[in-house]
Design an enzyme around this catalytic site. Structure first.
Site, short mmCIF file in Angstrom:
data_model
loop_
_atom_site.label_atom_id
_atom_site.label_comp_id
_atom_site.label_asym_id
_atom_site.label_seq_id
_atom_site.Cartn_x
_atom_site.Cartn_y
_atom_site.Cartn_z
N TYR A 115 0.81 -1.22 0.00
CA TYR A 115 0.00 0.00 0.00
C TYR A 115 0.84 1.26 0.00
O TYR A 115 0.47 2.27 -0.60
CB TYR A 115 -0.96 0.00 1.20
CG TYR A 115 -2.14 -0.91 0.97
CD1 TYR A 115 -3.05 -0.63 -0.05
CD2 TYR A 115 -2.34 -2.05 1.74
CE1 TYR A 115 -4.12 -1.47 -0.29
CE2 TYR A 115 -3.41 -2.89 1.52
CZ TYR A 115 -4.30 -2.60 0.50
OH TYR A 115 -5.36 -3.42 0.26
N GLU A 208 5.45 -27.90 16.24
CA GLU A 208 4.69 -27.50 15.04
C GLU A 208 3.32 -26.96 15.38
O GLU A 208 2.78 -26.11 14.69
CB GLU A 208 4.56 -28.72 14.11
CG GLU A 208 3.87 -28.42 12.81
CD GLU A 208 3.61 -29.68 11.99
OE1 GLU A 208 4.27 -30.69 12.24
OE2 GLU A 208 2.76 -29.63 11.10
N ASP A 260 4.45 -33.16 13.52
CA ASP A 260 3.52 -34.25 13.26
C ASP A 260 4.29 -35.39 12.59
O ASP A 260 5.30 -35.16 11.92
CB ASP A 260 2.40 -33.79 12.31
CG ASP A 260 1.29 -33.06 13.05
OD1 ASP A 260 1.18 -33.23 14.28
OD2 ASP A 260 0.52 -32.32 12.39
#
Lengths: 374, 623
Positions: A115, A208, A260
């Site tokens: 912007y 995680e 995981d």
């Protein structure tokens, strides 16, 4: 509050001197780039940049650095070439904007940059175009955007006994202990740029998942294992990786990664360890000594974890990673092979099958012990 | 059980067209007004063209009662400065269907002058008003006729005939007809506009019923050379046509009456002197070359009959039997039929054979068709399996069919003679395009003459881009023999060729401001329908159109890429003007300088070098 000793005062002086130096270096570098362009224009020549090529063919794995780096190919971006003129100007503007941010010690986000451009008649079609120019600037200067005070929006968090001292304007000299807030502290610009003062911790555990992060805080893993806990929120943002690297290098803390039990988890650990192809132009984001402790594919069998079948894209990802030079040996190769054999995956939460504290009481201690031998 | 007897009637041509007027474009008031305008304007232009007069055509349409709503009666008047029509021909020309001067084989706008009569007929049946024709052939006196058609008899009815003194040559035709100008107006204005584009040497003005005046002055001072009437090409012929040509090439044996003898005397220059048989024959031999065919035949007969005028007066020729070399005649004096043997070696024998049996095949071919020499004629005779000396008059029906077929199949005839065609020419066509469209780019081409089915044709084409041309092109202006074709665009061969073109290949993209002018000149335009608005896709014509268009398209592409380069240079200059100052501003602050660098130099240099294309885009340095 106790009074600071002289030694501590000197330390603070040193630290602010170091920060000033860093800022000065950045500004000097931008100035020299600007001066070159200025002189070209003054001499009636079209200015140009040399930008390291970020194409796939120019990304190579450096075994000594233990990370991906850019090769030697570079392309000229010239203001004479009408099809490059626009992106040339965008890059110039970004350097100009980064210069102001750094001078004024203001921080900005990727979206903010997008912007801000509009105030200078610089047009970006969309944010991905401006993001891309930011990476160009990183590539030209070999500095991460955080050095120019441009930060990502995504936030991960940190918790543990770590004293930091802010360097951002208005907070200079203020200190904070990162175990003061049980939700953890969000890793934003002020934290990434803060001085790391001292810690009682002996290890950094990067995890995680946000849910497990909270569990770890509740279970006082920081105290039980003298650790700093960091929630990477999936793939670790660059600011988090910067902080991990600083914790490792400045505080000499080993880093272990808990993910995981799937191929993506394995890769999250690898990116922390040796970087991503996307950031191959940067060398300040990796912790080559970081260790992935799990959840391994072999853990799925060993701990008889509840599993879910791998999707086709999981399997495809396995095959892709098999071609990556970093997955050619050790646990990286072994676990990948097992994932492919099992064709099943497990999440960290799978340990809850054995009770909520199973993971912190059983799995983690075993893994921490194991990590020493890795 | 009853027997119904079929009634057979013969109807007159005007009766036929009266019942089938939509065939000629008079199906409704809108179409009829437009068709009537076309027929009269085209007749006026044709008349001027043929006499080499620069045409001034004035078209006026006036409502009889402007207050009435359409469709309503209009008075349509077309005036020209042409040669006019002899007063004796006017009633037949305007009051009879299928009467005209345009039956020869050459290019003209109309073929038979049929349309004008149809317009008159249509006017008469819708308003019951006569046609007014004013004609001055000499520029001094003008004949004015008011005519009605007797449809059943196909005969003119003269209502009024007056003469007066005038100072200008030309023809003016005025009819009253039912029309719908509110619907036909657009087409008529388009027609006038497009006609003046393809007829740049004509001045055409149009006063429309709403009081508007459309004026198209001539902008070319030369009339293209007029076409000549030519003999037919063998590929464009059929059995019926051959039969008619044979009749033309055969002659009846003249009736040897007093008048005939008088003519022979006169032609031989014998005045009233009575000469002996030998003396007459001697005289004839000397003057042979100047004698007319009829006289030659009479002399030939005399030579075999061995008679002088005195005796000749008293006989009647009955038959000339060429195969048996016998001549039969009736002798009034002896009241009996007699015969004499003819000597085939005599040169007179050939004269008679020619007359009775027509020309030998080879002579027939060389004399009656275009571009056939004696060698080709002999080759053809062999190809078709005829003896070269075969007499045309002795051919049986079957032989004629064989002949006609062979004429179509024989490939060694030269291409048709294009001298019967009158293309506008590249110069005037380009001038017209420049004047009408003021384009940024224009190109024209006239293809060499070609032929389909023995009819020669020439394609002329023009292309123009930019300038005053509206976007959304290509807009196609179709012409055939200088007639603009405004209806039934969709199924036209020109449109087909244009639509088949991949304009992207020629760098024409988007909604281009782009026109194509196509002019087909031919002795016979293969129209798809009787309305004469769209041309059928004959492969030969399609091919020529395609070649013409390709040639022009390549020129256009060259122009477009030049223009593209200029655009690109301009765009680049704009880019530099926009971005270099920004770069300078940023560099100034980065370098910590107060004054901006002088970047004007490179902007100026760039303008000079803008044609050079420096491409550093993919420059890769291996360090």
């Amino acid at each position: 509050m106790k009074l600071k000793t002289n030694k501590e005062k000197n330390k603070i002086k040193d630290r602010s001197k170091k920060a000033d130096e860093k800022q000065k270096n950045i500004l000097e570098m931008l100035k020299s780039h600007g001066a070159k362009i200025y002189d070209d224009l003054e001499n009636g020549q079209f200015p140009k940049f040399s930008i390291p090529s970020r194409s796939v063919s120019n990304i190579v794995y450096d075994k000594n650095l233990r990370q991906y780096i850019l090769g030697n190919n570079s392309a000229i971006r010239s203001s004479r070439n009408s099809s490059q003129l626009r992106s040339f100007t965008q890059l110039m503007w970004l350097a100009f904007f980064a210069n102001r941010l750094t001078q004024e010690k203001k921080s900005s986000t990727l979206r903010d940059v997008y912007y801000s451009s509009q105030a200078f008649a610089i047009e970006f079609e969309d944010q991905s175009e401006s993001d891309n120019i930011i990476v160009d600037l990183e590539a030209v200067t070999s500095k991460p955007r955080e050095d120019f005070h441009i930060f990502p929006e995504e936030r991960s968090s940190i918790f543990g006994d770590l004293n930091i001292e802010y360097t951002i304007p208005g907070y200079e000299g203020k200190t904070m202990n990162l175990s003061n807030h049980p939700d953890g502290y969000s890793i934003g610009p002020s934290l990434t740029t803060a001085e790391l003062v001292d810690t009682s911790a002996e290890i950094v555990i990067a995890i995680e998942k946000g849910g497990l992060f909270t569990r770890f805080v509740e279970e006082q893993i920081d105290k039980k294992f003298k650790s700093i806990i960091i929630n990477t929120g999936g793939q670790a943002p660059r600011s988090t990786r910067t902080l991990l690297k600083r914790l490792h290098e400045e505080m000499s803390l080993p880093v272990i990664v808990l993910t995981d039990g799937d191929v993506y988890g394995e890769h999250i650990a690898m990116v922390i360890k040796s970087g991503s192809a996307n950031a191959a132009h940067l060398r300040e984001l990796t912790v080559p000594d970081a260790k992935w402790v799990g959840v391994w594919a072999t853990d799925i069998e060993k701990y008889k974890l509840p599993t879910i079948p791998m999707t086709e894209s999981d399997i495809k990802r396995c095959y892709d990673l098999q071609k990556d030079p970093r997955y050619q040996d050790g646990i990286w190769k072994k676990e990948l092979d097992v994932f492919l054999r099992l064709k099943r995956k497990a999440e960290l939460e799978a340990f809850s099958k054995y009770g909520l504290t199973n993971i912190t009481e059983k799995y983690l201690p075993q893994k921490l012990e194991l990590a020493k031998s890795l | 059980m009853s027997l119904i007897k079929e009634k057979f009637n013969q109807i007159s041509p005007s009766e036929f067209f009266y019942s089938n007027r939509d065939l000629a474009g008079f199906s409704n008031p809108t179409r009829s007004l437009y068709t009537a305008v076309r027929e009269f304007v085209e007749n006026a232009l044709d008349a001027c063209d043929q006499k080499g007069i620069l045409p001034d055509v004035h078209l006026i349409i006036k409502a009889v009662d402007p207050e009435k709503s359409d469709p309503k009666p209009y008075i349509l008047t077309v005036k020209d400065n042409g040669p006019g029509i002899d007063p004796e021909h006017i009633p037949l020309a305007f009051g009879t269907v299928l009467y005209g001067s345009k039956f020869g084989l050459k290019q003209a706008r109309g073929m038979f002058g049929l349309g004008a009569t149809m317009a008159i007929l249509y006017g008469q049946i819708t308003t019951n008003k006569p046609v007014t024709v004013k004609s001055s052939v000499d520029g001094n006196t003008q004949d004015e006729f008011e005519l009605l058609l007797d449809i059943q008899k196909n005969k003119p009815v003269i209502v009024k005939h007056t003469t007066k003194e005038v100072s200008k040559k030309g023809l003016s035709v005025s009819i009253c007809l039912e029309g719908d100008y509110s619907k036909a107006g657009n087409k008529i204005r388009d027609y006038v506009y497009e006609t003046s584009l393809i007829t740049p040497y004509a001045s055409i003005t149009f006063d429309d019923p709403k009081g508007e005046k459309f004026s198209h002055p001539r902008f070319v001072k030369d009339i293209p050379p007029p076409p000549t009437i030519i003999r037919p090409h063998p590929h464009g012929i059929d059995v019926e046509r051959i039969r008619r040509m044979i009749v033309e090439s055969q002659f009846e044996i003249p009736n040897i009456d007093d008048a005939m003898i008088e003519k022979v005397r006169k032609d031989l220059g014998l005045s009233m002197k009575n000469l002996s048989f030998t003396a007459i024959m001697d005289k004839a031999k000397k003057k042979w070359k100047t004698l007319s065919r009829q006289v030659r035949v009479v002399i030939a007969l005399m030579s075999f009959l061995k008679m002088d005028f005195e005796k000749l007066n008293k006989i009647k020729i009955e038959d000339i039997d060429m195969p048996n070399k016998k001549l039969f005649y009736w002798d009034f004096g002896d009241s009996q039929s007699k015969s004499v043997d003819m000597d085939p070696e005599s040169s007179y024998f050939k004269q008679l054979t020619n007359t009775v049996q027509g020309e030998p095949l080879t002579t027939f071919l060389t004399k009656r068709f275009q571009r056939i020499g004696p060698t080709t004629a002999l080759k053809f005779a062999e190809f078709a399996g005829f003896k070269p000396e075969k007499r045309m008059g002795t051919m049986t029906n079957q032989e004629l069919v064989n002949l006609s077929d062979s004429l179509q199949k024989f490939d060694d005839f030269l291409a048709p003679d294009p001298s019967c065609l009158a293309p506008l020419g590249e110069g005037p066509l380009e001038k017209g395009i420049q004047k009408f469209f003021n384009p940024d780019f224009a190109a024209v081409v006239q293809r060499p003459a070609s032929a389909y089915s023995g009819f020669p044709f020439i394609i002329e084409m023009g292309i123009a881009y930019g300038g005053d041309i509206k976007t959304g092109g290509p807009h196609v202006y179709r012409y055939a023999n200088r007639i603009p074709l405004l209806y039934d665009e969709g199924s036209d061969v020109v449109l087909k060729v244009v639509n088949d073109t991949d304009w992207g290949r020629y760098k024409v993209k988007g909604d281009p401001p782009f026109i194509i002018v196509s002019h087909i000149c031919s002795t016979r335009i293969p129209y798809k329908t009787a309305g004469k608005e769209n041309v059928a896709d004959r492969p030969e014509i399609e091919r020529e159109l395609r070649l013409g268009l390709q040639y022009l398209s390549r020129k256009l592409a060259a122009y477009m890429s030049k223009r593209g380069q200029a655009d690109m240079a301009k765009k680049r200059a704009n880019l530099y003007a926009k971005y270099i100052p920004l770069i300078a501003t940023f560099a100034t602050e980065l370098a910590g300088k107060k004054k901006e660098p002088n970047f004007k130099k490179i902007l100026e240099n760039e303008n000079i070098e803008s044609k050079k294309t420096v491409d550093e885009e993919n420059e890769v340095e291996n360090q």
